[in-house]
Design an enzyme around this catalytic site. Structure first.
Site, PDB file in Angstrom:
ATOM      1  N   ASP A   1      17.233  -3.445  63.257  1.00 63.61           N
ATOM      2  CA  ASP A   1      17.452  -2.383  64.240  1.00 63.61           C
ATOM      3  C   ASP A   1      16.271  -2.138  65.170  1.00 63.61           C
ATOM      4  O   ASP A   1      16.234  -1.126  65.862  1.00 63.61           O
ATOM      5  CB  ASP A   1      17.816  -1.079  63.519  1.00 63.61           C
ATOM      6  N   GLU A   2      15.322  -3.056  65.232  1.00 65.43           N
ATOM      7  CA  GLU A   2      14.133  -2.789  66.025  1.00 65.43           C
ATOM      8  C   GLU A   2      13.494  -4.095  66.476  1.00 65.43           C
ATOM      9  O   GLU A   2      13.487  -5.088  65.751  1.00 65.43           O
ATOM     10  CB  GLU A   2      13.130  -1.990  65.179  1.00 65.43           C
TER      11      GLU A   2
END
Length: 353
Positions: free
Chosen positions: A94-95
């Site tokens: 997610d990053e």
């Protein structure tokens, strides 16, 4: 991404939207992997025990992790990144860091690029993302947390040092809880306090990391965005519904973990000479045991070494988690992989998953 796992669950389950929800564990067992913003209002956060989370919020929803679904959406988001630049360094599902100095769309404003990317993520996935914009990775990461959820922030070069002087030491990217506590005992509570100490002092107290701390508080971070990273290990682990007491129980539950590692080895073609067993006890303390071999072990040898490490010494406390992994890998080219973990068994009741 904002509360990624929890947001995916709320996206896919409309009845859970606007309600306190966590991913991972259940009311009696396990650990919170992610908490929705509604749950965070009750003081619930990732890495908290599920039992404590349930006490803080009796009507909390527990969702079963679905890592394949998270990976699916992560790949959609990754595709959006590549519309703008090939210099993408994933940190997790997610990053990621993006270097947009030279970008595919010819925009001179990183702020505008971040805004466009966030809008495309929302349009394609239905999820909110936050962004940080600055002239190095450390500051961009720091900025990304300033206006969550669904926001973005920029730290300009001329603003960096003044901003960092006011920043609480626990908010510095890369300074974890243990290091922050150590610094606070030294009277270092924010960037201004950190800046007062010499490089010699910080190196003496924090080893090689001392130079990093000395630089980042001055807005210096020379690490480039690395689109390819070498994988350092391959592993699988499982948290058990009930603590394991006897060695016989542990060995029985250890075998499915071994099978999963073998499956991943066969799927990826990765081999490793160092075998590591991870043991987490009922009080959340943990221990690792490792052995490095002269040759890459086959499946039978991996099982034998894993058992040897498990039996290496007496296990003094009930066990809540076992893991098995390999490192010292045979990779010769830089590659990026998604991490995985075994599914945790859950009970389903009262409409909660």
């Amino acid at each position: 991404m904002d509360a990624f796992y929890a947001s995916v669950e709320q996206l896919d389950h409309p009845e859970w939207r606007g309600k306190p929800l966590v991913v991972g564990g259940n009311e009696a067992r396990g650990v919170v992997a992610a908490a929705s913003y509604e749950a965070r209002k009750f003081g619930i956060h990732s890495a908290m025990s599920s039992a404590l989370a349930a006490k803080k919020c009796p009507h909390l929803i527990f969702a079963r992790p679905r890592f394949e679904r998270y990976k699916e959406i992560s790949l959609q988001i990754r595709d959006i990144f590549y519309e703008y630049t090939d210099l993408v360094e994933p940190l997790s599902l997610d990053e990621a860091f993006l270097d947009v100095t030279e970008n595919k769309v010819g925009l001179k404003s990183a702020i505008l690029i971040a805004r466009q990317i966030r809008a495309k993520i929302k349009e394609k996935t239905g999820l909110n993302a936050s962004a940080g914009v600055s002239y190095n990775k450390f500051l961009a990461k720091t900025a990304s947390d300033l206006n969550k959820p669904n926001g973005q922030a920029v730290i300009l070069p001329e603003e960096a040092e003044a901003f960092l002087e006011k920043l609480p030491i626990g908010k510095f990217f890369g300074i974890g809880k243990v290091t922050a506590e150590k610094m606070q005992k030294l009277g270092i509570h924010n960037g201004k306090d950190l800046k007062e100490y010499s490089l010699q002092f910080l190196t003496k107290k924090f080893g090689k990391s001392g130079l990093h701390y000395y630089n980042i508080v001055r807005g210096i971070h020379l690490s480039e965005v690395q689109p390819h990273r070498v994988r350092k290990s391959l592993s699988a682990e499982n948290t058990f519904e009930k603590d394991l007491i006897s060695l016989q129980e542990m060995e029985a539950h250890f075998y499915p973990i071994f099978e999963e590692v073998v499956r991943r080895i066969e799927k990826s073609g990765i081999k490793g000479r160092t075998v590591t067993v991870k043991i987490k006890f009922s009080d959340f303390s943990q221990q690792t045991r490792s052995k490095t071999l002269e040759q890459y072990p086959n499946a039978d040898q991996l099982w034998e070494v894993g058992l040897e490490l498990l039996r290496q010494e007496e296990i003094p406390k009930p066990v809540r988690l076992l893991g098995l992994g390999i490192s010292n890998l045979n990779l010769t080219e830089e590659q990026v992989y998604f991490g995985e973990q075994l599914k945790i068994p859950f009970h389903i009741s009262n409409g909660k998953g």
